[in-house]
Design a protein around this motif. Structure first.
Motif, short mmCIF file in Angstrom:
data_model
loop_
_atom_site.label_atom_id
_atom_site.label_comp_id
_atom_site.label_asym_id
_atom_site.label_seq_id
_atom_site.Cartn_x
_atom_site.Cartn_y
_atom_site.Cartn_z
N VAL A 148 -15.07 2.25 60.56
CA VAL A 148 -13.92 1.77 59.80
C VAL A 148 -12.68 1.87 60.69
CG1 VAL A 148 -12.64 1.98 57.64
CG2 VAL A 148 -15.02 2.74 57.75
N HIS A 149 -12.01 0.74 60.91
CA HIS A 149 -10.87 0.70 61.81
C HIS A 149 -9.66 1.42 61.24
CE1 HIS A 149 -8.35 -2.14 59.57
NE2 HIS A 149 -9.41 -2.91 59.37
N GLY A 150 -8.67 1.66 62.11
CA GLY A 150 -7.44 2.30 61.70
C GLY A 150 -6.29 1.32 61.61
N ILE A 151 -5.08 1.81 61.84
CA ILE A 151 -3.88 1.00 61.75
C ILE A 151 -3.86 -0.08 62.82
CG2 ILE A 151 -2.54 2.87 60.74
CD1 ILE A 151 -1.33 3.31 63.56
N TRP A 152 -3.01 -1.08 62.59
CA TRP A 152 -2.68 -2.07 63.61
C TRP A 152 -3.89 -2.90 64.02
CZ3 TRP A 152 -0.68 -1.10 69.27
CH2 TRP A 152 0.17 -2.14 69.63
N ASN A 153 -4.66 -3.35 63.04
CA ASN A 153 -5.84 -4.16 63.35
C ASN A 153 -5.84 -5.50 62.63
OD1 ASN A 153 -8.29 -3.09 65.03
ND2 ASN A 153 -7.34 -1.28 64.10
N ALA A 201 9.29 6.26 49.91
CA ALA A 201 8.00 6.88 50.19
C ALA A 201 7.72 6.86 51.69
CB ALA A 201 6.89 6.17 49.43
N GLU A 202 8.06 5.77 52.36
CA GLU A 202 7.86 5.68 53.81
C GLU A 202 8.79 6.63 54.54
OE1 GLU A 202 6.37 1.02 53.77
OE2 GLU A 202 8.46 1.50 54.23
N GLN A 203 10.00 6.80 54.03
CA GLN A 203 10.92 7.77 54.63
C GLN A 203 10.35 9.18 54.54
OE1 GLN A 203 14.93 7.39 53.03
NE2 GLN A 203 14.61 5.19 52.72
N ARG A 204 9.78 9.51 53.38
CA ARG A 204 9.19 10.84 53.21
C ARG A 204 8.00 11.03 54.14
NH1 ARG A 204 10.14 9.60 47.74
NH2 ARG A 204 7.94 9.06 47.42
N LEU A 205 7.19 9.98 54.30
CA LEU A 205 6.04 10.07 55.19
C LEU A 205 6.49 10.28 56.63
CD1 LEU A 205 3.02 9.90 55.72
CD2 LEU A 205 3.23 7.41 55.77
N GLU A 217 1.39 0.89 56.73
CA GLU A 217 0.00 0.69 56.36
C GLU A 217 -0.54 1.88 55.56
OE1 GLU A 217 -2.69 -0.98 59.19
OE2 GLU A 217 -1.07 -1.93 60.32
N VAL A 218 -0.17 3.10 55.97
CA VAL A 218 -0.62 4.27 55.24
C VAL A 218 -0.05 4.28 53.83
CG1 VAL A 218 -0.50 6.79 55.11
CG2 VAL A 218 -0.98 5.68 57.29
N ARG A 219 1.24 3.97 53.71
CA ARG A 219 1.86 3.99 52.39
C ARG A 219 1.34 2.84 51.52
NH1 ARG A 219 2.55 7.93 50.12
NH2 ARG A 219 3.41 6.58 48.51
N THR A 220 1.08 1.69 52.11
CA THR A 220 0.50 0.60 51.32
C THR A 220 -0.85 1.00 50.77
OG1 THR A 220 1.66 -1.09 52.60
CG2 THR A 220 -0.29 -1.80 51.39
N TYR A 221 -1.68 1.61 51.61
CA TYR A 221 -3.01 2.03 51.15
C TYR A 221 -2.91 3.09 50.06
CZ TYR A 221 -7.54 4.25 50.93
OH TYR A 221 -8.71 4.79 50.46
N LEU A 254 -6.18 5.68 60.00
CA LEU A 254 -6.16 5.43 58.56
C LEU A 254 -7.57 5.14 58.05
CD1 LEU A 254 -4.78 4.90 55.85
CD2 LEU A 254 -4.23 2.59 56.66
N GLY A 255 -8.43 4.58 58.90
CA GLY A 255 -9.81 4.33 58.50
C GLY A 255 -10.56 5.60 58.14
N SER A 256 -10.15 6.74 58.72
CA SER A 256 -10.79 8.01 58.34
C SER A 256 -10.43 8.38 56.91
CB SER A 256 -10.36 9.13 59.31
OG SER A 256 -9.00 9.48 59.14
N VAL A 257 -9.23 8.00 56.47
CA VAL A 257 -8.81 8.25 55.09
C VAL A 257 -9.59 7.35 54.14
CG1 VAL A 257 -6.85 8.26 53.49
CG2 VAL A 257 -6.51 8.93 55.89
#
Length: 292
Positions: A7-12, A78-82, A133-137, A168-171
């Motif tokens: 499973v791929h991660g970010i930026w794919n 939410a992205e600011q907090r991340l 991408e993390v926050r969208t997911y 992110l794919g690990s999540v």
């Protein structure tokens, strides 16, 4: 059938290919880089496994949405907090992250780069892209479930021995393995994983009602986690400080620049050495190690 689902991660995101084409291309690419990893591990006589790639990037970005690192002005709360939690996990003092995001965005990224041996603006841009991408997911349930459905369909189709999740794919993979009925795999490999990031990731995970500590998914027999020493996304470390059932939790030293790509990880002998015993007969491993 593929022996490995990855499973791929970010930026794919590959907007000019269909999801099926993108998945096929990634699978071929990763088989080649894992083959290099087998050679790096001295497993020259073994065939690198077939890989079925789970491509879900198209589910996290709308058509026409601008690619690249988000502009500070466009970050959601939410992205600011991340961003803040990610920087704090790298040891940034609380006072650096004070004030409006337009004032703290650049200082935060600059602080992390200075204090972690980061390799420049490209690394910072990669980290910033991860935010959206993390926050969208994690923040949009329909997209989250669609990504997990895609992964689970592949696990059902191929019944792989090994499942690999990067970034992110690990999540996505971890949560997919926690959905009933629990898929069974002999080996879970997480690479460059942000699973343990407090508040930004860990506290939002859906894993069987767990809150204080995470755990190896019920259908997984063994869990290996690897993070490149310069991978800014894989924080905090070690992963086993927050998750039970991580059998191996190691740091790899490979890439002074390319430190957060699936290709870099799969070309690493440590990854191949973790995977090969689950896919090859013992006599094959012995023959390869002796050079016969």
């Amino acid at each position: 059938m593929a022996e490995v689902v990855a499973v791929h991660g970010i930026w794919n995101r590959q907007p000019h290919r269909t999801p099926g084409q993108a998945a096929a291309d990634l699978g071929v690419q990763w088989e080649g880089t894992l083959g290099a990893g087998y050679r790096d591990a001295g497993l020259h006589h073994l065939r690198a496994p077939r890989i079925a790639a789970a491509y879900y990037a198209h589910l996290l970005r709308d058509d026409g949405e601008q690619a690249g690192a988000p502009d500070p002005e466009s970050l959601t709360s939410a992205e600011q907090r991340l961003l803040t939690e990610w920087a704090l996990a790298h040891g940034m003092p609380q006072e650096v992250a004070q004030g409006p995001v337009t004032a703290m965005f650049e200082p935060t990224l600059s602080w992390v780069l200075r204090h972690t041996g980061g390799v420049g603006r490209r690394t910072a841009g990669l980290a910033a892209r991860a935010l959206r991408e993390v926050r969208t997911y994690l923040g949009q349930q329909a997209r989250r479930e669609a990504a997990q459905d895609l992964v689970r369909d592949l696990l059902t189709e191929h019944t792989p021995t090994v499942a690999i999740g990067h970034s992110l794919g690990s999540v996505v993979l971890y949560e997919s393995l926690w959905r009933e009925p629990y898929p069974e795999v002999d080996l879970l490999v997480t690479l460059g994983s942000p699973l343990a990031l407090p508040r930004g990731v860990f506290d939002l995970l859906d894993h069987g009602g767990l809150t204080v500590r995470g755990a190896r998914p019920p259908g997984v027999k063994r869990w290996v986690n690897l993070a490149e020493a310069g991978d800014l996304i894989a924080v905090p470390r070690p992963l086993s400080d927050r998750f039970d059932g991580v059998d191996t939790d190691d740091v790899v030293h490979m890439a002074p620049v390319d430190c957060h790509t699936m290709g870099m990880y799969l070309s690493c002998g440590m990854v191949a050495a973790a995977i090969a015993p689950h896919l090859a007969a013992p006599d094959e491993l012995t023959s390869s190690a002796s050079g016969d």
